[in-house]
Design an enzyme around this catalytic site. Structure first.
Site, mmCIF file in Angstrom:
data_model
loop_
_atom_site.group_PDB
_atom_site.id
_atom_site.type_symbol
_atom_site.label_atom_id
_atom_site.label_comp_id
_atom_site.label_asym_id
_atom_site.label_seq_id
_atom_site.Cartn_x
_atom_site.Cartn_y
_atom_site.Cartn_z
ATOM 1 N N GLY A 69 1.073 -1.337 -0.411
ATOM 2 C CA GLY A 69 -0.811 0.179 -0.076
ATOM 3 C C GLY A 69 0.463 1.245 0.012
ATOM 4 N N ARG A 100 -14.706 13.358 12.810
ATOM 5 C CA ARG A 100 -15.484 12.509 12.472
ATOM 6 C C ARG A 100 -15.988 11.931 13.860
ATOM 7 N NH1 ARG A 100 -11.530 9.466 8.297
ATOM 8 N NH2 ARG A 100 -11.734 11.160 6.710
ATOM 9 N N HIS A 147 -14.111 1.995 10.403
ATOM 10 C CA HIS A 147 -13.456 2.806 8.629
ATOM 11 C C HIS A 147 -11.388 2.881 9.565
ATOM 12 C CE1 HIS A 147 -12.645 5.083 5.449
ATOM 13 N NE2 HIS A 147 -11.797 6.181 6.568
ATOM 14 N N GLU A 175 -0.564 1.756 8.467
ATOM 15 C CA GLU A 175 -2.016 2.071 9.407
ATOM 16 C C GLU A 175 -1.608 0.544 9.777
ATOM 17 O OE1 GLU A 175 -5.946 1.905 7.352
ATOM 18 O OE2 GLU A 175 -6.217 1.164 8.876
HETATM 19 C C1 LIG Z 1 -13.272 4.209 1.835
HETATM 20 C C2 LIG Z 1 -12.169 3.901 2.764
HETATM 21 C C3 LIG Z 1 -11.164 5.670 1.946
HETATM 22 C C4 LIG Z 1 -10.879 6.384 2.883
HETATM 23 N N1 LIG Z 1 -10.313 7.762 2.162
HETATM 24 C C5 LIG Z 1 -8.870 7.930 2.783
HETATM 25 C C6 LIG Z 1 -8.393 9.483 2.812
HETATM 26 O O1 LIG Z 1 -9.758 10.188 2.320
HETATM 27 N N2 LIG Z 1 -7.746 10.022 3.344
HETATM 28 C C7 LIG Z 1 -7.051 9.767 4.122
HETATM 29 O O2 LIG Z 1 -5.525 9.974 4.333
HETATM 30 N N3 LIG Z 1 -7.102 8.225 4.502
HETATM 31 C C8 LIG Z 1 -7.828 7.835 3.957
HETATM 32 N N4 LIG Z 1 -8.429 6.358 4.088
HETATM 33 C C9 LIG Z 1 -7.307 5.529 5.087
HETATM 34 C C10 LIG Z 1 -6.410 5.239 4.152
HETATM 35 O O3 LIG Z 1 -6.710 4.915 2.906
HETATM 36 C C11 LIG Z 1 -5.511 3.803 4.737
HETATM 37 O O4 LIG Z 1 -5.830 3.700 6.131
HETATM 38 C C12 LIG Z 1 -3.942 4.066 4.219
HETATM 39 O O5 LIG Z 1 -4.500 3.830 2.549
HETATM 40 C C13 LIG Z 1 -3.163 2.777 4.740
HETATM 41 O O6 LIG Z 1 -2.943 2.191 3.966
HETATM 42 P P1 LIG Z 1 -1.545 1.185 3.985
HETATM 43 O O7 LIG Z 1 -0.020 1.273 3.102
HETATM 44 O O8 LIG Z 1 -0.836 1.019 5.926
HETATM 45 O O9 LIG Z 1 -2.402 -0.302 4.038
HETATM 46 P P2 LIG Z 1 -3.087 -0.964 3.124
HETATM 47 O O10 LIG Z 1 -3.211 0.183 1.686
HETATM 48 O O11 LIG Z 1 -3.877 -1.263 3.285
HETATM 49 O O12 LIG Z 1 -2.385 -2.079 2.267
HETATM 50 C C14 LIG Z 1 -1.728 -3.334 3.071
HETATM 51 C C15 LIG Z 1 -0.806 -3.620 2.174
HETATM 52 O O13 LIG Z 1 -0.348 -4.991 3.057
HETATM 53 C C16 LIG Z 1 -1.119 -6.384 2.468
HETATM 54 N N5 LIG Z 1 -0.447 -7.362 3.322
HETATM 55 C C17 LIG Z 1 -1.404 -7.098 4.626
HETATM 56 N N6 LIG Z 1 -1.613 -8.703 5.088
HETATM 57 C C18 LIG Z 1 -0.658 -9.084 4.495
HETATM 58 C C19 LIG Z 1 0.226 -10.985 4.860
HETATM 59 N N7 LIG Z 1 -0.369 -11.382 6.119
HETATM 60 N N8 LIG Z 1 0.734 -10.850 4.069
HETATM 61 C C20 LIG Z 1 1.118 -10.079 2.633
HETATM 62 N N9 LIG Z 1 0.518 -9.209 2.480
HETATM 63 C C21 LIG Z 1 -0.157 -8.414 4.011
HETATM 64 C C22 LIG Z 1 -1.774 -6.538 0.669
HETATM 65 O O14 LIG Z 1 -1.408 -6.714 -0.054
HETATM 66 C C23 LIG Z 1 -1.287 -5.339 1.417
HETATM 67 O O15 LIG Z 1 -0.285 -4.241 0.081
HETATM 68 C C24 LIG Z 1 -9.283 5.898 3.223
HETATM 69 C C25 LIG Z 1 -9.310 4.303 3.811
HETATM 70 C C26 LIG Z 1 -10.563 3.469 2.827
HETATM 71 C C27 LIG Z 1 -11.194 2.057 3.391
#
Ligand SMILES: Cc1cc2nc3c(=O)[nH]c(=O)nc-3n(C[C@H](O)[C@H](O)[C@H](O)COP(=O)(O)OP(=O)(O)OC[C@H]3O[C@@H](n4cnc5c(N)ncnc54)[C@H](O)[C@@H]3O)c2cc1C
Ligand code: SF4
Ligand code: FES
Lengths: 247, 659
Positions: free
Chosen positions: B43, B331, B423, B447
């Site tokens: 992500g 929120r 959320h 996250e």
């Molecule tokens: C509908 C929605 C709208 C949002 N809008 C906003 C916004 O407008 N502004 C804002 O700031 N935030 C927003 N958020 C929050 C934000 O999108 C997320 O908190 C953020 O994108 C998380 O990013 P990340 O890289 O931490 O994780 P993620 O993008 O969730 O990526 C997780 C990654 O880990 C991998 N993974 C997980 N477990 C495993 C495992 N066991 N083995 C291998 N791979 C694994 C997955 O494949 C993925 O690649 C929104 C969230 C949602 C649900």
């Protein structure tokens, strides 16, 4: 409503597959197409049968993971809509629905409705980027971009990489997908620096992956859930021509 | 000695990060080539970390469970990303972003971390624009901004309602570039199922190839978990179907403390539940609250169509209760206010569990602005509506379309019906200032960690945090650990620690397959979700939480006795994947309730009904709860609490007020 589904079942990449008929009862019009599959899968599990494997994740039309070929159309009957955003109110009681995986040489079936689309990743890694290392960038507003260019670039960037364009095309061409990325970057000043190598590399990789050639049928644009325009293909052709001339 | 040391650098707030950066040990380029880093997750956090570390010269392996790294859940973020650029000249600054975030988090985050986040926020926008992310622009060609809840400045950058998609595709293109250069090896459709520890340090992972079902061993000098949040413990949430806690949970079971597990965010504007078949909930971006007004009828059980209810019979309850922030309160405040109105019988729609989000007045206002721009004199109401709708369409077109697809109603004509939904999870693996968990060599980014948002996250700041962690923090902080590890050679994966870890994973898979019970995985997941939502959701109390803990234990026992997973282990088996994730949720759910029970105060999104002000606002208890709760796993159902006291040198916690 009650429906009859004919679904492609295929154990793995090596074995042959076939269509299997399943009745589904009490489908609510408010369900999404994939929620209807959830209901069917729950029934299969109850009968101790293997549920149907299908790709999905966001269920919001944005991740590009879902990929069903429904009644002869990529992502089904609704215009500009992914499978996960298709709702059952688009169907009638008593309908028979045929569901198959994407069909293309470059997208081999993995299981049931799941295909392997890693070819798209390889096309991107061949050139679908701007070579900027973290920390290199200067203040963002130092690069003003005319709003129209920014908007057109954004429209091309809306592609979700689902592969419906390939599935819809009788030649399995990936031109819409590739051209969307080429256009997005070619329209921005930051992207122009590498425009020639980018288009040459991406087209070469696209051909190597076994995607077919484009004969301008427009089927890709008609089935693209993000309504990516075929104008992008024209733009890519120009980019390609120019790049070749300069070579 | 306490297990936890937050390692916040000494010195004044504004210079902590600069000083840290200029004194952190470095790894020289020739050594970097021999150092392998495993990144789980692609992500925003994972993809940005993978490309940045590969650019520095490390050998990177990146894993995700989807078929392509571009599909990580970050793709779904809609509204925008914050940055203290002050392009609007409206008084924004690093300090203000820092202050808003600490206050928005209800004073349960670390000043040092949050200040760093605000500091690097501006660089993120520069980086993304350079990568070709097509942010929204004004006619002059400069970047456009909007405002989000909990703030009074316009600092949110956006790309229509697809900001997450555009940012992730930017990070993904950087990642794919490194894949092409051979510096990152990407493992899609792989799920990490355990970490491997040797001599007290993290040395790799066990991952399952989701297509063949085979287990694999991977060595790394360090492991970064960028695996996202755990909202799906509630079954219904706005998260993608695959989001899960497994990676973080396996790390927790190996010793990584879990921070503030009960801090979850309930988002006020989501499409309400339509029936039992519901598989997920859909967010309507918070940015809509900029231009929409939220209301319910003043009369209970008013059955009239929204458009038939006259202005004076509408209760714009956010504007009424919070005149200073109105529809832009944070929120947690907006969600509770919606629940309060619905519980009191003023809800709308068939379920009566919804409120209206209405765009009429802003549509007309935009129409007027547009008419002025185009020199139209005396436009009719219909003209204004049409012009206004064009503006609204440009700003939120895809969200309006999505609403119509899901509900079958046209939001340009009728107000949207919305209700809060789970959320985001502010809780996560506890990390220090360097983003390292309590397990040496194991990091958590995005996250998946607990760090910067305290008890409530402000809109548009998760994208900011994920990219800050990956682009601008970890490339520095990881050096502090790896600089002392340069002499460690790659450890062969036939080492006994790898064998033991793989064996454990294998046993768990066997155990799941061998239950051969009668109920599907979803059956248990839904049951768990209902307990969590009813008893550990928007309002929490001692009685409910105590009940929830014993109910979850029962569901967990039933799961292990009666779950049915068709198919076999050594092939693609989606039920088996889900089962492993739900098994972990069933342990996490209990910890969340325990944490919520322990925290007797209300703060941010955590609302303990026993702790509220006379007018129903969350009441904090700084004397007793100004700390991060970091839980240590002992065995299923048994944890030990560690506390990290929070020190506020710069902002002084006060009762949060948005009135
Ligand atoms: C509908 C929605 C709208 C949002 N809008 C906003 C916004 O407008 N502004 C804002 O700031 N935030 C927003 N958020 C929050 C934000 O999108 C997320 O908190 C953020 O994108 C998380 O990013 P990340 O890289 O931490 O994780 P993620 O993008 O969730 O990526 C997780 C990654 O880990 C991998 N993974 C997980 N477990 C495993 C495992 N066991 N083995 C291998 N791979 C694994 C997955 O494949 C993925 O690649 C929104 C969230 C949602 C649900
Ligand atoms: S161009 Fe359209 S159909 Fe093709 S991959 Fe992109 S979104 Fe899908
Ligand atoms: S599941 Fe994500 S686009 Fe359909």
């Amino acid at each position: 409503m009650n429906l009859t589904l004919k679904i492609w079942r295929q154990k793995n990449a090596k074995e042959a597959g076939n269509l299997v008929t399943y009745p589904v009862k009490e489908v609510s019009p408010d369900m999404s197409f994939l929620e209807m599959f959830d209901v069917l899968n729950e029934q299969l599990i109850q009968k101790n049968e293997e549920p149907i494997a299908f790709d999905h994740d966001c269920r919001e039309g944005i991740c590009g993971m879902c990929s069903m070929y429904i009644n002869g159309r990529a992502h089904g009957p609704a215009q500009g809509t992914t499978t996960c955003q298709l709702h059952m109110r688009k169907f009638k009681d008593g309908d028979t629905i045929v569901v198959e995986p994407w069909r293309a040489e470059a997208f081999p079936v993995v299981k049931d409705l799941i295909v392997n689309r890693s070819a798209f990743d390889r096309v991107i890694s061949s050139g679908g980027f701007i070579s900027v290392n973290t920390g290199n960038a200067k203040d963002a507003n130092n690069i003003p971009i005319p709003k129209d260019d920014a908007d057109n670039s954004f429209a091309a960037a809306a592609c979700i990489g689902c592969g419906a364009c390939v599935a819809a095309c009788k030649n399995s061409s990936a031109m819409l997908f590739v051209s969307a990325k080429v256009s997005q970057l070619a329209l921005l000043p930051q992207g122009r620096i590498e425009r020639e190598s980018r288009v040459l590399n991406m087209v070469r990789q696209m051909d190597e992956e076994g995607f077919g050639s484009c004969t301008n049928t427009g089927a890709c644009e008609a089935e693209c859930p993000k309504e990516i325009s075929v104008e992008n293909i024209a733009r890519m052709n120009r980019e390609y021509l120019m790049a070749n001339l300069k070579k | 000695m306490s297990k936890i040391n937050s390692k916040i650098p000494e010195g004044v707030l504004e210079t902590k990060w600069t000083k840290y950066k200029s004194s952190v040990p470095l790894v020289n380029p020739s050594n970097k080539r021999n150092i392998e880093v495993i990144i789980v997750g692609s992500g925003l956090a994972g993809a940005s970390a993978a490309s940045s570390l590969a650019e520095l010269g490390y050998k990177v392996k990146c894993f995700c469970f989807q078929d392509s790294p571009r599909r990580a859940h970050s793709i779904a973020a809609q509204g925008g990303i914050n940055a203290a650029k002050n392009y609007q000249n409206d008084g924004d600054s690093t300090y203000r972003l820092f202050y808003d975030t600490v206050k928005g988090g209800d004073y349960r985050s670390r000043e040092g971390n949050v200040y760093r986040l605000a500091e690097v926020s501006a660089n993120i926008i520069d980086q993304c624009v350079a990568q070709g992310v097509p942010f929204a622009r004004e006619y002059g060609g400069y970047l456009s901004n909007r405002s989000f809840g909990g703030t009074q400045v316009q600092r949110t950058f956006y790309a229509a309602g697809q900001t997450g998609q555009q940012l992730l595709l930017g990070a993904y293109s950087g990642l794919e570039r490194q894949v092409g250069l051979g510096t990152v090896k990407m493992y899609s459709r792989h799920e990490m199922l355990d970490i491997v520890m040797i001599d007290g340090k993290t040395r790799g992972i066990i991952a399952r190839d989701l297509i063949t079902g085979k287990l694999e061993r991977h060595f790394g000098h360090a492991v970064l978990l960028c695996t996202g949040g755990y909202s799906n413990v509630f079954y219904l949430s706005t998260n993608a179907m695959g989001c899960n806690v497994t990676a973080a949970w396996k790390a927790h079971r190996r010793g990584a403390l879990f921070g503030n597990p009960c801090f979850t965010q309930i988002h006020p504007t989501c499409i309400p539940v339509s029936g039992d078949h519901q598989s997920k909930l859909t967010l309507m971006s918070e940015s809509l609250r900029n231009d929409g007004r939220i209301w319910v009828p003043k009369k209970k059980d008013d059955a009239r169509k929204a458009t038939d209810i006259p202005e004076e019979e509408r209760d714009y309850y956010l504007e009424r209760r919070y005149p200073a922030f109105g529809n832009l309160v944070p929120r947690d405040v907006a969600s509770r206010a919606a629940k309060e109105r619905c519980d009191a019988g003023y809800g709308v729609g068939t379920s009566k569990m919804a409120v209206y989000l209405d765009f009429t007045s802003n549509t007309l206002r935009y129409g007027q602005v547009e008419a002025n721009k185009r020199n139209l004199h005396n436009p009719t109401a219909a003209d204004l509506k049409k012009l206004g709708q064009e503006v609204v369409k440009e700003k939120y077109g895809n969200l309006f379309e999505m609403y119509e697809k899901i509900t079958g109603e046209n939001p340009y004509e009728l107000p949207m019906r919305i209700y809060p939904a789970v959320h985001y999870t502010m809780g996560g693996l506890w990390v220090d200032y360097e983003l390292m968990t309590t397990v040496p060599g194991l990091y958590a980014l995005g996250e998946a960690n607990f760090s910067d948002h305290g008890a409530n996250r402000l809109g548009a700041s998760a994208l900011m945090q994920g990219l800050a962690d990956g682009y601008f923090v970890i490339p520095y902080t990881i050096g502090s650990y790896l600089a002392s590890d340069i002499s460690t050679k790659a450890i062969p994966t036939d080492h006994e620690a790898f064998v033991e870890a793989e064996k454990k994973v294998q046993e768990q898979l066997d155990k799941l397959m061998n239950v051969k019970g009668t109920k599907s995985v979803d059956h248990f997941h839904k049951k768990l979700g209902k307990v969590m939502w009813d008893k550990c959701g928007m309002g929490r109390n001692e009685k409910h939480l105590t009940e929830a803990i014993s109910e979850i234990k029962t569901i967990r026992e039933e799961f292990w006795k009666d779950v049915r997973i068709p198919g076999i282990q050594n092939e693609l088996n989606t039920e088996l994947e889900k089962a492993g994730r739900v098994a972990d949720f069933l342990e996490l759910g209990e910890l969340m309730c325990k944490d919520a029970l322990m925290r007797k105060e209300s703060c941010g999104g955590h609302f303990r009904e026993e702790s509220q002000t006379p007018d129903g606002e969350a009441k904090r208890d700084d004397d007793n709860f100004s700390y991060v709760a970091a839980w240590e796993f002992k065995e299923a159902g048994n944890w030990e609490l560690h506390k990290e006291e929070l020190v506020f040198d710069v902002v002084h916690p006060t009762q949060r007020s948005y009135k």
